[in-house]
Design a protein around this motif. Sequence first.
Motif, PDB file in Angstrom:
ATOM      1  N   PHE A  82     110.526 -15.693 113.292  1.00  0.00           N
ATOM      2  CA  PHE A  82     111.289 -14.496 112.966  1.00  0.00           C
ATOM      3  C   PHE A  82     111.422 -14.353 111.446  1.00  0.00           C
ATOM      4  O   PHE A  82     111.303 -15.330 110.707  1.00  0.00           O
ATOM      5  CB  PHE A  82     112.677 -14.553 113.599  1.00  0.00           C
ATOM      6  N   PRO A  83     111.708 -13.142 110.961  1.00  0.00           N
ATOM      7  CA  PRO A  83     111.843 -12.940 109.512  1.00  0.00           C
ATOM      8  C   PRO A  83     113.003 -13.723 108.914  1.00  0.00           C
ATOM      9  O   PRO A  83     114.000 -14.006 109.589  1.00  0.00           O
ATOM     10  CB  PRO A  83     112.099 -11.432 109.391  1.00  0.00           C
ATOM     11  N   THR A  84     112.861 -14.048 107.642  1.00  0.00           N
ATOM     12  CA  THR A  84     113.940 -14.700 106.903  1.00  0.00           C
ATOM     13  C   THR A  84     115.047 -13.706 106.566  1.00  0.00           C
ATOM     14  O   THR A  84     116.217 -14.074 106.492  1.00  0.00           O
ATOM     15  CB  THR A  84     113.387 -15.318 105.603  1.00  0.00           C
ATOM     16  N   LEU A  85     114.682 -12.443 106.363  1.00  0.00           N
ATOM     17  CA  LEU A  85     115.658 -11.407 106.034  1.00  0.00           C
ATOM     18  C   LEU A  85     116.198 -10.771 107.307  1.00  0.00           C
ATOM     19  O   LEU A  85     115.439 -10.411 108.208  1.00  0.00           O
ATOM     20  CB  LEU A  85     115.020 -10.333 105.156  1.00  0.00           C
ATOM     21  N   ILE A  86     117.519 -10.615 107.369  1.00  0.00           N
ATOM     22  CA  ILE A  86     118.190 -10.030 108.528  1.00  0.00           C
ATOM     23  C   ILE A  86     119.048  -8.861 108.048  1.00  0.00           C
ATOM     24  O   ILE A  86     119.806  -9.013 107.078  1.00  0.00           O
ATOM     25  CB  ILE A  86     119.076 -11.076 109.237  1.00  0.00           C
ATOM     26  N   PRO A  87     118.959  -7.704 108.677  1.00  0.00           N
ATOM     27  CA  PRO A  87     119.824  -6.584 108.274  1.00  0.00           C
ATOM     28  C   PRO A  87     121.305  -6.970 108.341  1.00  0.00           C
ATOM     29  O   PRO A  87     121.745  -7.591 109.318  1.00  0.00           O
ATOM     30  CB  PRO A  87     119.488  -5.487 109.288  1.00  0.00           C
ATOM     31  N   MET A  88     122.058  -6.587 107.332  1.00  0.00           N
ATOM     32  CA  MET A  88     123.468  -6.952 107.268  1.00  0.00           C
ATOM     33  C   MET A  88     124.231  -6.484 108.499  1.00  0.00           C
ATOM     34  O   MET A  88     125.109  -7.194 109.002  1.00  0.00           O
ATOM     35  CB  MET A  88     124.097  -6.372 105.998  1.00  0.00           C
ATOM     36  N   ASP A  89     123.906  -5.290 108.999  1.00  0.00           N
ATOM     37  CA  ASP A  89     124.685  -4.774 110.119  1.00  0.00           C
ATOM     38  C   ASP A  89     124.487  -5.589 111.392  1.00  0.00           C
ATOM     39  O   ASP A  89     125.334  -5.570 112.282  1.00  0.00           O
ATOM     40  CB  ASP A  89     124.392  -3.290 110.366  1.00  0.00           C
ATOM     41  N   VAL A 121     120.418  -9.967 104.630  1.00  0.00           N
ATOM     42  CA  VAL A 121     121.014 -11.290 104.524  1.00  0.00           C
ATOM     43  C   VAL A 121     119.902 -12.321 104.671  1.00  0.00           C
ATOM     44  O   VAL A 121     119.023 -12.169 105.537  1.00  0.00           O
ATOM     45  CB  VAL A 121     122.076 -11.507 105.631  1.00  0.00           C
ATOM     46  N   LEU A 122     119.895 -13.359 103.818  1.00  0.00           N
ATOM     47  CA  LEU A 122     119.018 -14.498 104.069  1.00  0.00           C
ATOM     48  C   LEU A 122     119.615 -15.253 105.244  1.00  0.00           C
ATOM     49  O   LEU A 122     120.775 -15.649 105.208  1.00  0.00           O
ATOM     50  CB  LEU A 122     118.944 -15.404 102.837  1.00  0.00           C
ATOM     51  N   ARG A 123     118.829 -15.454 106.286  1.00  0.00           N
ATOM     52  CA  ARG A 123     119.387 -15.879 107.568  1.00  0.00           C
ATOM     53  C   ARG A 123     120.220 -17.157 107.446  1.00  0.00           C
ATOM     54  O   ARG A 123     119.739 -18.189 106.955  1.00  0.00           O
ATOM     55  CB  ARG A 123     118.284 -16.067 108.603  1.00  0.00           C
ATOM     56  N   PRO A 124     121.464 -17.103 107.929  1.00  0.00           N
ATOM     57  CA  PRO A 124     122.258 -18.325 108.065  1.00  0.00           C
ATOM     58  C   PRO A 124     121.969 -18.981 109.419  1.00  0.00           C
ATOM     59  O   PRO A 124     122.215 -20.160 109.631  1.00  0.00           O
ATOM     60  CB  PRO A 124     123.694 -17.819 108.003  1.00  0.00           C
ATOM     61  N   THR A 125     121.449 -18.170 110.354  1.00  0.00           N
ATOM     62  CA  THR A 125     121.014 -18.545 111.690  1.00  0.00           C
ATOM     63  C   THR A 125     120.500 -17.252 112.309  1.00  0.00           C
ATOM     64  O   THR A 125     120.747 -16.180 111.764  1.00  0.00           O
ATOM     65  CB  THR A 125     122.163 -19.166 112.522  1.00  0.00           C
ATOM     66  N   SER A 126     119.779 -17.322 113.404  1.00  0.00           N
ATOM     67  CA  SER A 126     119.007 -16.142 113.820  1.00  0.00           C
ATOM     68  C   SER A 126     119.466 -15.477 115.115  1.00  0.00           C
ATOM     69  O   SER A 126     118.751 -14.643 115.667  1.00  0.00           O
ATOM     70  CB  SER A 126     117.531 -16.533 113.962  1.00  0.00           C
TER      71      SER A 126
END
Length: 498
Positions: A82-89, A121-126
């Motif tokens: 999965f991507p490292t970047l996650i939408p904030m929402d 967000v740089l993923r803290p967990t997915s």
Amino acid sequence: MTQGKQPAPDKNDKKAQQYGVTPQSVDFNDWYNEVVKKADLADNSPVAGAMVMKPYGSALWERIVRWLDDAFKARDHESLIFPTLIPMDFIMKEADHVEGFAPELFTVNKIGTEVLAEPYVLRPTSETIIGHMWSGWLNSYRDLPFLHYQWGSVFRAELRTKAFLRTSEFYWHEGHTAHASAEEAQAEVRMILDLYHQFCRDILALPVVRGEKTASERFAGASATYSIEGMMRDGKALQAGTSHYLGQKFSKAFGVKFQTRDQKEEFAYTTSWAISSRIIGALIMTHGDDKGLMMPPNIAPTQVVIIPVGRKDNFEEMVAEGEKLALELRAQGVRVKVDKRDGVTNGFKYNDWELKGIPVRIELGPRDLEQGVVVVKNRTSEEKETLGRAEAVSGITARLDAIQGFLLQRATDFMLGNTVTVDSYDGFKAAIEDGKWVRAFHCGDAESERQIKEDTKATVRNIPLDDAEFFAEREEGVCVHTGKPAAYGKRVIFGRQY
């Protein structure tokens, strides 16, 4: 057993100078930091709070990854990325997740000079991005169970960093599974917890306590969190792995629905689980001594190091003989390295490999070659043995197995010997201050847990499971802190933690 700072060792202490690390009894924290650097496991990086894993540390992590990856695939789990970047929402959709991770988030607000309308967000967990994808992938009971995991790194802002244990970027696998029933999801959680226990015991020689976290210690958004807890040689606890039952919380937040066999619509039951690179910190602090690391043979990147002992005029000949011996050992399935460094004293090499924790050292010199013998030394012993070459080769597997068993027993004895059972709060505080784990009854009240932590810096590590290897006995009593009837039907484990 208190491991606080004590008077510095005598500068003339030849042992301290020889091995070059602060003794554990003088300062455990300094010992750990020095071992990480001097054993070439990791170094600081220009990125605040992040480490560089050096080749030796990377080789160790690779072996951990390989064993676990094979174990997951053997249980019909597949890997995804999965991507490292996650939408904030996405993070904001699950309330407990927001509260649990908001203070630790790294955000990306711009691409080049363009300000993003919504930050990533740089993923803290997915969990959140996976939940979003599942909502499109999982439609029927035929799509379940969905068993997968990914290897990668995650990002959490850490105020106090320590190599492997707490870094702003760390490495792990994160398992995420979806199921048609609560029972099936809960069975998955326990299966993974037991797998982690097996890995720690049989491969890392780490005795760990399997148990459930109290409500106040659960993973953000989980319905139940289970952990394996190990005791380090300063008496502190380290959470070595976790397995979470998430129920339907994330499914409801992200619309992960499926059609059941009887044509009804239901939200999936989900899990998540992980072991991270902090397990290397556990390995260091469980098995090290004043010389440095002690690598359990089952995980050691190098199990045997061969030191060719020769003069300038015959050193290359001895290196060649060392390579021949290495081939004989590799034929036994042993991971071997020949130390070919020239211009370095034998004493330096011996100390260097002791610091790195290589399980077995073999010295081979001209006289040994003539006599058909080698000199063998286990990392766990001060004694050297002179053995026939054939005997040393044929007995190497049994030798490595014995070292593995010794390290597990040594760590188990230490944990059991430094865990005490108490029934009074004064006894509780004294034991915690002395660096012990404490078995005590507790009422289950979150405010009481908070007060105990404020008083002693100790937390409930977990509530041992009925089939846990250690401390599983069921019994009734009154809370060590409030005097109220105890919850859980057994004593829980308290300790200070990393």
